[in-house]
Design a protein around this motif. Structure first.
Motif, PDB file in Angstrom:
ATOM      1  N   VAL A 220      58.690 -11.941  38.142  1.00  0.00           N
ATOM      2  CA  VAL A 220      58.156 -12.925  37.194  1.00  0.00           C
ATOM      3  C   VAL A 220      57.140 -13.838  37.885  1.00  0.00           C
ATOM      4  O   VAL A 220      56.058 -14.104  37.352  1.00  0.00           O
ATOM      5  CB  VAL A 220      59.298 -13.751  36.554  1.00  0.00           C
ATOM      6  CG1 VAL A 220      58.759 -14.925  35.752  1.00  0.00           C
ATOM      7  CG2 VAL A 220      60.139 -12.836  35.651  1.00  0.00           C
ATOM      8  N   LYS A 221      57.475 -14.267  39.091  1.00  0.00           N
ATOM      9  CA  LYS A 221      56.569 -15.142  39.832  1.00  0.00           C
ATOM     10  C   LYS A 221      55.225 -14.440  40.093  1.00  0.00           C
ATOM     11  O   LYS A 221      54.152 -15.020  39.865  1.00  0.00           O
ATOM     12  CB  LYS A 221      57.218 -15.539  41.162  1.00  0.00           C
ATOM     13  CG  LYS A 221      56.421 -16.564  41.940  1.00  0.00           C
ATOM     14  CD  LYS A 221      57.133 -16.929  43.241  1.00  0.00           C
ATOM     15  CE  LYS A 221      56.395 -18.078  43.932  1.00  0.00           C
ATOM     16  NZ  LYS A 221      57.071 -18.483  45.172  1.00  0.00           N
ATOM     17  N   ALA A 222      55.304 -13.192  40.541  1.00  0.00           N
ATOM     18  CA  ALA A 222      54.079 -12.438  40.851  1.00  0.00           C
ATOM     19  C   ALA A 222      53.272 -12.155  39.590  1.00  0.00           C
ATOM     20  O   ALA A 222      52.038 -12.240  39.590  1.00  0.00           O
ATOM     21  CB  ALA A 222      54.439 -11.129  41.559  1.00  0.00           C
ATOM     22  N   THR A 223      53.954 -11.830  38.491  1.00  0.00           N
ATOM     23  CA  THR A 223      53.252 -11.547  37.231  1.00  0.00           C
ATOM     24  C   THR A 223      52.501 -12.783  36.748  1.00  0.00           C
ATOM     25  O   THR A 223      51.341 -12.696  36.337  1.00  0.00           O
ATOM     26  CB  THR A 223      54.249 -11.088  36.147  1.00  0.00           C
ATOM     27  OG1 THR A 223      54.965  -9.950  36.639  1.00  0.00           O
ATOM     28  CG2 THR A 223      53.523 -10.710  34.865  1.00  0.00           C
ATOM     29  N   ILE A 224      53.167 -13.929  36.822  1.00  0.00           N
ATOM     30  CA  ILE A 224      52.521 -15.165  36.364  1.00  0.00           C
ATOM     31  C   ILE A 224      51.331 -15.509  37.261  1.00  0.00           C
ATOM     32  O   ILE A 224      50.249 -15.855  36.772  1.00  0.00           O
ATOM     33  CB  ILE A 224      53.532 -16.333  36.319  1.00  0.00           C
ATOM     34  CG1 ILE A 224      54.600 -16.061  35.256  1.00  0.00           C
ATOM     35  CG2 ILE A 224      52.811 -17.661  36.025  1.00  0.00           C
ATOM     36  CD1 ILE A 224      55.771 -17.019  35.276  1.00  0.00           C
ATOM     37  N   ALA A 225      51.517 -15.373  38.576  1.00  0.00           N
ATOM     38  CA  ALA A 225      50.426 -15.679  39.508  1.00  0.00           C
ATOM     39  C   ALA A 225      49.232 -14.765  39.257  1.00  0.00           C
ATOM     40  O   ALA A 225      48.076 -15.210  39.196  1.00  0.00           O
ATOM     41  CB  ALA A 225      50.913 -15.540  40.948  1.00  0.00           C
ATOM     42  N   MET A 226      49.532 -13.479  39.060  1.00  0.00           N
ATOM     43  CA  MET A 226      48.457 -12.521  38.799  1.00  0.00           C
ATOM     44  C   MET A 226      47.742 -12.858  37.496  1.00  0.00           C
ATOM     45  O   MET A 226      46.514 -12.898  37.428  1.00  0.00           O
ATOM     46  CB  MET A 226      49.039 -11.110  38.725  1.00  0.00           C
ATOM     47  CG  MET A 226      48.024 -10.060  38.335  1.00  0.00           C
ATOM     48  SD  MET A 226      48.814  -8.498  37.938  1.00  0.00           S
ATOM     49  CE  MET A 226      49.644  -8.938  36.412  1.00  0.00           C
ATOM     50  N   ALA A 227      48.512 -13.104  36.459  1.00  0.00           N
ATOM     51  CA  ALA A 227      47.924 -13.424  35.159  1.00  0.00           C
ATOM     52  C   ALA A 227      47.067 -14.688  35.260  1.00  0.00           C
ATOM     53  O   ALA A 227      45.951 -14.727  34.745  1.00  0.00           O
ATOM     54  CB  ALA A 227      49.020 -13.606  34.120  1.00  0.00           C
ATOM     55  N   ASN A 228      47.586 -15.706  35.931  1.00  0.00           N
ATOM     56  CA  ASN A 228      46.826 -16.950  36.065  1.00  0.00           C
ATOM     57  C   ASN A 228      45.498 -16.702  36.773  1.00  0.00           C
ATOM     58  O   ASN A 228      44.466 -17.241  36.378  1.00  0.00           O
ATOM     59  CB  ASN A 228      47.638 -18.017  36.815  1.00  0.00           C
ATOM     60  CG  ASN A 228      48.734 -18.619  35.931  1.00  0.00           C
ATOM     61  OD1 ASN A 228      48.722 -18.454  34.707  1.00  0.00           O
ATOM     62  ND2 ASN A 228      49.681 -19.299  36.552  1.00  0.00           N
ATOM     63  N   SER A 229      45.512 -15.858  37.806  1.00  0.00           N
ATOM     64  CA  SER A 229      44.252 -15.657  38.520  1.00  0.00           C
ATOM     65  C   SER A 229      43.313 -14.724  37.761  1.00  0.00           C
ATOM     66  O   SER A 229      42.112 -14.724  37.994  1.00  0.00           O
ATOM     67  CB  SER A 229      44.497 -15.193  39.951  1.00  0.00           C
ATOM     68  OG  SER A 229      45.256 -14.035  39.945  1.00  0.00           O
ATOM     69  N   LEU A 230      43.844 -13.938  36.829  1.00  0.00           N
ATOM     70  CA  LEU A 230      42.978 -13.098  35.981  1.00  0.00           C
ATOM     71  C   LEU A 230      42.586 -13.843  34.696  1.00  0.00           C
ATOM     72  O   LEU A 230      41.987 -13.253  33.788  1.00  0.00           O
ATOM     73  CB  LEU A 230      43.694 -11.797  35.603  1.00  0.00           C
ATOM     74  CG  LEU A 230      43.881 -10.742  36.699  1.00  0.00           C
ATOM     75  CD1 LEU A 230      44.806  -9.627  36.197  1.00  0.00           C
ATOM     76  CD2 LEU A 230      42.551 -10.162  37.139  1.00  0.00           C
TER      77      LEU A 230
END
Ligand code: C2E
Ligand code: MG
Ligand code: MG
Ligand code: MG
Length: 288
Positions: A220-230
């Motif tokens: 979840v942490k990685a998905t949110i971080a990725m989404a935020n940077s995209l």
């Protein structure tokens, strides 16, 4: 009538009931008749922005108000509607009903909430889907930026080129596009770059044990971080308790949906909910 069956607890989940429903459908052509008689209702589950707890949107979730069996959940009949092709008229009904609901909310003074509808695979492949949505928007006079479509990963994989064209056509119409149940399908990160998607909805199976399962935390942490940077918006689905909210907050998750905040509600319950949750968010409500 609607009042007495407006609660989720009346949903039919057990296997015996499912067989009864199936029998009704196959023997009596119940689903076709139900579409003709409009035995369906859309329920609305709020989407909450974590930063200020404002209700910024809702998701439309269909229920079948069966005259004898009571309220039937979509997992029980959407697959049957897909198999029989009846998902096409049913899906059109959902989009039209959702747009009339948006129009009604606007008239009621909830001008800025968006509404998402779930599409099924067969419906997404329908060749005149974009024209149909466009026509319904025109018919209802709804501003397209408040209508959102929820797609699944498997839909996006089916036929990449045609899919991309269709998504761009929806974007040109002004709609918002999101990927539902994100993480449960064959999510290729390359597709996120290729498809004009604005929102990821993290599947509730990853949210369930948040704070207690290291793997889910990491995903979840990685998905949110990725989404935020995209520059994609993230919504966590199935939030049921406060500790999940705390974890999601610490990961900078933008929006949440779940029983902790609100269950899916029928039209009139949703209005009652909005009247108590929109306070201070729109000046229009001050006249009430
Ligand atoms: P979905 O789009 O992923 O919708 C979320 C489901 O999770 C909904 O179930 C919702 O009621 C439930 N949910 C929301 N918050 C919580 C929570 O905190 N805990 C738990 N345990 N569940 C929560 P529902 O309404 O039974 O819908 C099931 C699925 O049926 C939807 O999953 C969607 O895939 C499909 N569906 C619903 N309406 C439509 C529709 O109009 N058209 C199509 N094609 N599919 C639909
Ligand atoms: Mg959904
Ligand atoms: Mg989902
Ligand atoms: Mg689902």
């Amino acid at each position: 009538r609607a009042k007495s069956i407006s609660h989720n607890s009346y949903c039919i989940y057990d296997a015996a009931m499912a067989d009864t429903i199936r029998a009704h459908l196959t023997l009596g052509g119940g689903l076709r008749k139900a579409i003709e008689e409009e035995q369906f209702e859309l329920f609305y589950q709020p989407k909450i922005r974590l930063s200020d707890k404002a209700t910024v949107g809702a998701e439309a979730l269909i229920r079948w108000m069966h005259p004898e069996l009571g309220m039937i959940s979509p997992d029980q009949f959407i697959p049957l509607a897909e198999e029989s092709g009846l998902i096409l008229p049913l899906g059109e009904w959902v989009i039209r009903r959702a747009c009339y609901q948006l129009k009604e909310w606007r008239e009621q003074g909830y001008p800025s909430i968006s509404l998402s509808v779930n599409l099924s695979g067969r419906q997404f492949m329908q060749s005149d889907l974009v024209e149909m949505v466009s026509q319904i928007l025109e018919e209802t006079g709804v501003d397209s930026r408040y209508l959102e479509l929820e797609l699944t990963e498997s839909m996006l994989m089916a036929d990449a080129q045609q899919t991309i064209e269709k998504l761009h056509a929806f974007r040109a119409l002004g709609l918002t596009l999101s990927i539902d149940d994100f993480g449960t399908g064959y999510s290729s990160l390359a597709y996120l770059k290729k498809f004009p998607i604005q929102t990821l909805k993290i599947d509730r199976s990853f949210v369930n044990d948040l704070g207690f399962d290291n793997d889910d935390d990491a995903i979840v942490k990685a998905t949110i971080a990725m989404a935020n940077s995209l520059n994609l918006k993230v919504i966590a689905e199935g939030v049921e308790n406060h500790s999940q909210v705390d974890v999601l907050n610490s990961y900078n998750c933008e929006e949440v949906q779940g029983y902790f905040f609100a269950r899916p509600m029928n039209n009139s319950d949703f209005s009652v909910y909005m009247d108590s949750h929109l306070m201070g968010q729109t000046t229009l409500l001050a006249v009430h």
